[in-house]
Scaffold this active site. Structure first.
Site, PDB file in Angstrom:
ATOM      1  NE  ARG A  27     -11.241  53.439  -1.517  1.00  0.00           N
ATOM      2  CZ  ARG A  27     -10.322  52.528  -1.221  1.00  0.00           C
ATOM      3  NH1 ARG A  27     -10.085  51.912  -0.158  1.00  0.00           N
ATOM      4  NH2 ARG A  27     -10.287  51.742  -2.163  1.00  0.00           N
ATOM      5  NE  ARG A  31     -13.109  49.796   4.684  1.00  0.00           N
ATOM      6  CZ  ARG A  31     -11.818  49.124   4.000  1.00  0.00           C
ATOM      7  NH1 ARG A  31     -11.568  47.759   4.477  1.00  0.00           N
ATOM      8  NH2 ARG A  31     -10.985  49.778   3.182  1.00  0.00           N
ATOM      9  NE  ARG A  40     -19.054  46.763   4.849  1.00  0.00           N
ATOM     10  CZ  ARG A  40     -18.157  46.390   5.571  1.00  0.00           C
ATOM     11  NH1 ARG A  40     -16.951  47.079   4.832  1.00  0.00           N
ATOM     12  NH2 ARG A  40     -18.078  46.417   6.929  1.00  0.00           N
ATOM     13  CG  ASP A  77     -13.260  48.829  -6.153  1.00  0.00           C
ATOM     14  OD1 ASP A  77     -13.036  49.472  -4.863  1.00  0.00           O
ATOM     15  OD2 ASP A  77     -12.471  48.342  -6.836  1.00  0.00           O
ATOM     16  CE1 TYR A 154      -5.588  45.715  -6.116  1.00  0.00           C
ATOM     17  CE2 TYR A 154      -5.423  47.476  -7.738  1.00  0.00           C
ATOM     18  CZ  TYR A 154      -5.386  46.966  -6.475  1.00  0.00           C
ATOM     19  OH  TYR A 154      -5.175  47.997  -5.257  1.00  0.00           O
TER      20      TYR A 154
HETATM   21  O1  CP3 Z   1     -13.603  57.602  -2.534  1.00  0.00           O
HETATM   22  C1  CP3 Z   1     -14.665  57.132  -2.617  1.00  0.00           C
HETATM   23  O2  CP3 Z   1     -15.318  57.836  -1.378  1.00  0.00           O
HETATM   24  C2  CP3 Z   1     -15.501  56.422  -3.544  1.00  0.00           C
HETATM   25  C3  CP3 Z   1     -15.363  55.275  -3.582  1.00  0.00           C
HETATM   26  C4  CP3 Z   1     -14.104  54.368  -3.843  1.00  0.00           C
HETATM   27  C5  CP3 Z   1     -13.949  53.056  -3.373  1.00  0.00           C
HETATM   28  N1  CP3 Z   1     -12.876  52.480  -4.260  1.00  0.00           N
HETATM   29  C6  CP3 Z   1     -14.871  52.275  -2.495  1.00  0.00           C
HETATM   30  C7  CP3 Z   1     -14.227  51.012  -1.702  1.00  0.00           C
HETATM   31  C8  CP3 Z   1     -13.097  54.541  -4.813  1.00  0.00           C
HETATM   32  C9  CP3 Z   1     -12.713  55.781  -5.691  1.00  0.00           C
HETATM   33  C10 CP3 Z   1     -12.230  53.500  -4.928  1.00  0.00           C
HETATM   34  C11 CP3 Z   1     -11.149  53.317  -5.774  1.00  0.00           C
HETATM   35  C12 CP3 Z   1     -10.061  52.293  -5.666  1.00  0.00           C
HETATM   36  N2  CP3 Z   1     -10.409  50.970  -5.402  1.00  0.00           N
HETATM   37  C13 CP3 Z   1      -8.825  52.029  -5.872  1.00  0.00           C
HETATM   38  C14 CP3 Z   1      -7.935  53.552  -6.383  1.00  0.00           C
HETATM   39  C15 CP3 Z   1      -7.789  54.198  -5.015  1.00  0.00           C
HETATM   40  C16 CP3 Z   1      -6.926  54.084  -4.132  1.00  0.00           C
HETATM   41  O3  CP3 Z   1      -7.623  53.967  -2.834  1.00  0.00           O
HETATM   42  O4  CP3 Z   1      -5.878  54.066  -4.493  1.00  0.00           O
HETATM   43  C17 CP3 Z   1      -8.184  51.022  -5.666  1.00  0.00           C
HETATM   44  C18 CP3 Z   1      -6.997  50.540  -5.815  1.00  0.00           C
HETATM   45  C19 CP3 Z   1      -9.428  50.366  -5.559  1.00  0.00           C
HETATM   46  C20 CP3 Z   1      -9.302  48.563  -5.368  1.00  0.00           C
HETATM   47  C21 CP3 Z   1      -9.822  48.329  -3.972  1.00  0.00           C
HETATM   48  N3  CP3 Z   1     -11.037  48.422  -3.552  1.00  0.00           N
HETATM   49  C22 CP3 Z   1      -9.127  47.689  -2.995  1.00  0.00           C
HETATM   50  C23 CP3 Z   1      -7.575  47.388  -2.972  1.00  0.00           C
HETATM   51  C24 CP3 Z   1      -9.786  47.578  -1.951  1.00  0.00           C
HETATM   52  C25 CP3 Z   1      -9.487  46.730  -0.639  1.00  0.00           C
HETATM   53  C26 CP3 Z   1      -8.476  47.640   0.203  1.00  0.00           C
HETATM   54  C27 CP3 Z   1      -9.351  48.763   0.993  1.00  0.00           C
HETATM   55  O5  CP3 Z   1      -8.796  49.847   0.995  1.00  0.00           O
HETATM   56  O6  CP3 Z   1     -10.225  48.310   1.783  1.00  0.00           O
HETATM   57  C28 CP3 Z   1     -10.912  48.035  -2.263  1.00  0.00           C
HETATM   58  C29 CP3 Z   1     -12.416  48.119  -1.431  1.00  0.00           C
HETATM   59  C30 CP3 Z   1     -12.960  49.248  -1.219  1.00  0.00           C
HETATM   60  N4  CP3 Z   1     -13.477  50.224  -2.310  1.00  0.00           N
HETATM   61  C31 CP3 Z   1     -13.582  49.827  -0.111  1.00  0.00           C
HETATM   62  C32 CP3 Z   1     -14.276  50.948  -0.338  1.00  0.00           C
HETATM   63  C33 CP3 Z   1     -15.396  51.928   0.398  1.00  0.00           C
HETATM   64  C34 CP3 Z   1     -13.831  49.003   1.111  1.00  0.00           C
HETATM   65  C35 CP3 Z   1     -14.612  47.627   1.193  1.00  0.00           C
HETATM   66  C36 CP3 Z   1     -15.397  47.407   2.143  1.00  0.00           C
HETATM   67  O7  CP3 Z   1     -16.642  48.428   2.391  1.00  0.00           O
HETATM   68  O8  CP3 Z   1     -15.328  46.615   2.940  1.00  0.00           O
END
Ligand code: CP3
Length: 354
Positions: A27, A31, A40, A77, A154
């Site tokens: 990540r 954010r 974004r 994602d 999910y």
């Molecule tokens: O690592 C990176 O910088 C690359 C980007 C990346 C995102 N999601 C961007 C994202 C990666 C590798 C993921 C993987 C992801 N997505 C996982 C597995 C990794 C982990 O964290 O365990 C999972 C379970 C998801 C599903 C997901 N996406 C959830 C549950 C959420 C909401 C919860 C949260 O942490 O915000 C997201 C949203 C998400 N994916 C954001 C980002 C930057 C935040 C969204 C936003 O900008 O509002």
């Protein structure tokens, strides 16, 4: 193709000699960075951002500029794969992901197609090639996907979950339905990762965020065997170099030997194990990625540096370590703490190499 200027990450993944320990963080484009939030907002939301190759590239490169990270990770994602299989996906502001029409029965699973990554996920392939163009060989690009089990949680729960009641009930009551879903997901993910590799990803990571909620037997049955099925299908050489495969199961530290036996190159560690213990168990077979507690980034920079030193000392002299957090950085971490974390790894790790 442009030559890689910094290939420390790829070399460490293959347990080759490096001058210092490479570092990136899950990540890292997210954010906690004001620059990310600004892009974004320009995109008009998270999913729009994921669908714009140019803006994906912009946010992917932000942590390379700001943190001097040794690897870039594709901005996308894991849930774009079920979306490409026809499931409606929404991300409300300040909410997690939602599938309004979740999978409930065998007929729902039978209807799911295996998407062609070059068609339904072409926007991700375009993001990968755009990022490679913009990186211009600065650091390698990591592609990624969710594990079949994590995606299934999910798709069946309809979003995030506390107790995983629906997906567990399906696994226990209707194992044939669950296995058909996991098979389709494994084949979809394998094709998707191979598409990313063909488009320019130089390593890939499989995120098994929810493997750790299973018993040992159920982990093997519902998660690990499907990750293995993916690993067996992956393209392992591209552009004349080996493409390392990283498997990360959060909560899976009891199963390190089994994870290392899948044929992956790197095992991702969460923060619940000391890295010296992990190294003694599987370090002769695979490289290790991790594993600082992400909440350590709330501490003062001096305390972060002490933790980095401790992890480096535990890993000790030699190769096969990619520094990372044990899970993703949280949104309320001060960016300066992340900058100091990366700097500490770069400075403190030199003494363990050469
Ligand atoms: O690592 C990176 O910088 C690359 C980007 C990346 C995102 N999601 C961007 C994202 C990666 C590798 C993921 C993987 C992801 N997505 C996982 C597995 C990794 C982990 O964290 O365990 C999972 C379970 C998801 C599903 C997901 N996406 C959830 C549950 C959420 C909401 C919860 C949260 O942490 O915000 C997201 C949203 C998400 N994916 C954001 C980002 C930057 C935040 C969204 C936003 O900008 O509002």
């Amino acid at each position: 193709m442009t030559e890689l200027k910094n290939d420390l990450f790829l070399r460490a993944c293959l347990r080759e000699d490096v001058e210092r320990t490479p570092v990136w963080m899950m990540r890292q484009a997210g954010r906690y960075l004001a620059e990310y939030r600004a892009t974004r907002a320009r995109a008009g939301g998270f999913l729009n951002l994921c669908r714009s190759p140019e803006l994906c590239s912009e946010v992917t490169l932000q942590p390379i500029d700001i943190l001097d990270a040794d690897a870039a990770i594709l901005f996308s994602d894991i849930l774009v794969v079920p979306e490409a299989m026809g499931m409606e996906l929404t991300f409300g502001v300040g909410e997690g992901p939602k599938f309004p029409d979740p999978i409930t029965c065998l007929a729902d699973v039978e209807k799911l197609p295996i998407p062609d990554p070059m068609v339904e996920l072409k926007y991700v392939m375009d993001a990968v090639s755009t990022i490679r163009r913009d990186l211009n060989g600065r650091v390698p690009l990591i592609g990624f996907a969710g594990s079949p089990w994590t995606l299934a949680t999910y798709m069946v729960e309809g979003g995030g979950s506390k107790n995983f009641s629906k997906v567990k009930a399906m696994a226990f009551n209707e194992p044939a339905t669950m296995h058909l879903l996991l098979e389709k997901l494994a084949d979809s993910v394998a094709a998707y990762l191979n598409g990313q590799i063909a488009s320019g990803a130089q390593a890939v990571q499989i995120f098994d965020t929810w493997g750790g909620i299973l018993t040992t037997r159920d982990y093997n049955e519902f998660s690990l065997q499907y990750m293995k099925r993916i690993v067996e299908q992956l393209t392992r050489t591209s552009e004349g170099r080996r493409v390392p495969v990283i498997l990360y199961t959060k909560g899976g530290m009891g199963w390190l030997e089994a994870i290392a036996d899948t044929g992956c190159d790197v095992v991702g560690l969460d923060w619940s194990i000391d890295i010296d213990v992990a190294k003694a168990r599987i370090g002769h077979k695979v490289a290790l990625q991790g594993n600082m507690d992400p909440t350590m980034l709330y501490a003062k920079p001096e305390r972060i540096r002490a933790e980095v030193k401790d992890i480096l000392a535990r890993f000790g002299h030699g190769n096969g370590h990619v520094f990372n957090l044990g899970h993703g950085i949280t949104p309320d971490v001060p960016p300066q703490h992340a900058i100091e974390f990366f700097k500490a790894v770069r400075e403190e790790s030199v003494r363990y190499h050469g």
